[in-house]
Motif scaffolding. Structure first.
Motif, PDB file in Angstrom:
ATOM      1  N   CYS A 309       0.845  -1.193   0.000  1.00 38.25           N
ATOM      2  CA  CYS A 309       0.000   0.000   0.000  1.00 38.25           C
ATOM      3  C   CYS A 309       0.881   1.244   0.000  1.00 38.25           C
ATOM      4  N   ASP A 324      -3.479  -3.782  -6.698  1.00 35.73           N
ATOM      5  CA  ASP A 324      -3.791  -5.164  -7.031  1.00 35.73           C
ATOM      6  C   ASP A 324      -2.628  -5.727  -7.842  1.00 35.73           C
ATOM      7  N   PHE A 343      -9.156  -0.764   6.677  1.00 37.50           N
ATOM      8  CA  PHE A 343      -8.706  -1.379   5.424  1.00 37.50           C
ATOM      9  C   PHE A 343      -7.885  -2.642   5.693  1.00 37.50           C
ATOM     10  N   PHE A 346      -8.212  -5.658   3.280  1.00 38.23           N
ATOM     11  CA  PHE A 346      -7.623  -5.412   1.962  1.00 38.23           C
ATOM     12  C   PHE A 346      -6.096  -5.469   2.038  1.00 38.23           C
ATOM     13  N   ARG A 350      -3.818  -8.275   0.050  1.00 38.91           N
ATOM     14  CA  ARG A 350      -2.751  -7.867  -0.865  1.00 38.91           C
ATOM     15  C   ARG A 350      -1.415  -8.472  -0.435  1.00 38.91           C
TER      16      ARG A 350
END
Length: 367
Positions: A309, A324, A343, A346, A350
């Motif tokens: 991120c 992604d 988050f 997510f 990832r």
């Protein structure tokens, strides 16, 4: 390859192939046999792993269990397999194992569809298999604690006497957890009355008990949330302190570049939050960051093509961006660093995707 690495490899295999497997035999070959092998048993030696083991019931011939693990020339673990596209809830599946358990000397049985493994023994009545499994292991969703319990069934660790004691503890622990989960959602009158009697100054009548159901439910949820927050805060503080020491002790600043870029405390805290989120999923030493003039990137192994991120902080706006595998970045505005926890799923997804896919594959995808 370590035991955990073998299990992770099987997990990846199951994830990739489960939709393509259409029969029980294919399930056994693709999923169950590698699992037995990971436990240290020789699947190619019928004296150790006997397929189609005869377990005839009196008056019924031709009863066979899919696999019997043989130890000291005696069946120790029986494994009954089902197709991976089918659940294990059908009572007929357990009744099969009941018969096999009763007619052999094996003290442990396993019912599996190649994804979920349910382990049974006789904690309640000798030589009669329990109705409930004392341990369940999902090849697609496991933790360090379940891996440690699974190791007890490996060839190098298998001890039936020790496992008998462990089985009772695991079974009772599992049931208590189930009861606690039920009470968190809908406290029973007895449960609410117990707490009411500890704090309510007068006699606990039915109306008081009813009122305390909601109070108990709210109190437990708040208590759990507070404990989670405390643990996360402690993890952040530890990582923040460690990072600060590393920066002070290093001859060159870890988070600075030749252009004099200085990583702010706010960025470091965001980095520590990501590490706290991932600490149970990814080796903490692999999680690193690289600051640039445009953003702070959090990555695995110090590789920018393994970015998890990105954070962009300005005086008027904060954003988090999650990539992604096609290197597309989804950006979301946040008003405070605490919103990063929103988050978490997510970020975990990832990071796990990157960790599971080989470096060459990532580079080819992102080129």
């Amino acid at each position: 390859m370590d035991f955990i690495d073998q299990i992770k490899s099987i997990s990846q295999q199951v994830s990739k192939l489960r939709e393509e497997i259409e029969t029980e035999e294919a399930t056994k070959t693709a999923f169950v046999m590698p699992f037995i092998k990971a436990l240290g048993y020789n699947v190619h030696n019928p004296r150790e792993v006997c397929p189609e083991f005869t377990a005839d019931v009196p008056g019924v011939k031709g009863e066979k269990v899919d696999y019997a693990i043989i130890i000291d020339k005696t069946p120790a673990i029986l494994i009954e397999c089902k197709w991976c596209g089918r659940g294990l809830e059908n009572p007929k599946h357990r009744s099969q194992l009941h018969r096999y358990f009763h007619t052999t000397t094996a003290k442990f049985t396993v019912l599996t569809n190649g994804i979920l493994y349910r382990f049974y023994t006789d904690t309640e009545k000798p030589n009669i298999m329990d109705e409930k499994p004392f341990f369940e292991f999902s090849i697609l969703d496991f933790s360090d604690s379940t891996i440690n319990e699974l190791k007890r069934f490996s060839k190098s660790r298998f001890d039936p006497d020790e496992l008998g004691d462990v089985a009772q503890t695991l079974l009772y622990t599992k049931e208590i957890k189930r009861l606690m989960a039920e009470q968190l959602v809908k406290p029973s009158p007895e449960f609410a009355k117990f707490f009411a009697s500890q704090v309510y100054p007068r006699r606990v009548v039915a109306s008081v008990t009813e009122r305390f159901k909601e109070i108990t439910k709210r109190s437990l949820k708040e208590f759990i949330n507070e404990r989670i927050t405390e643990r996360l805060a402690a993890a952040i503080n530890v990582e923040h302190s460690r990072t600060a020491v590393e920066i002070q002790d290093s001859e060159t600043e870890v988070f600075s570049d030749n252009d004099g870029l200085v990583t702010t405390e706010e960025k470091l805290e965001a980095f520590c939050i990501v590490k706290a989120i991932l600490c149970k999923s990814i080796d903490i030493e692999r999680i690193q960051c690289k600051d640039t003039k445009g953003y702070l990137g959090v990555n695995l192994d110090g590789k920018t093509h393994k970015t998890i991120c990105r954070f962009r902080f300005s005086p008027n706006k904060k954003t988090i961006g999650i990539l992604d595998l096609n290197k597309k970045e989804a950006k979301k505005a946040i008003s405070s660093l605490n919103e990063i926890y929103g988050f978490a799923e997510f970020i975990k997804a990832r990071a796990i995707d990157i960790a599971q896919i080989g470096e060459t594959q990532i580079e080819s995808i992102e080129q």
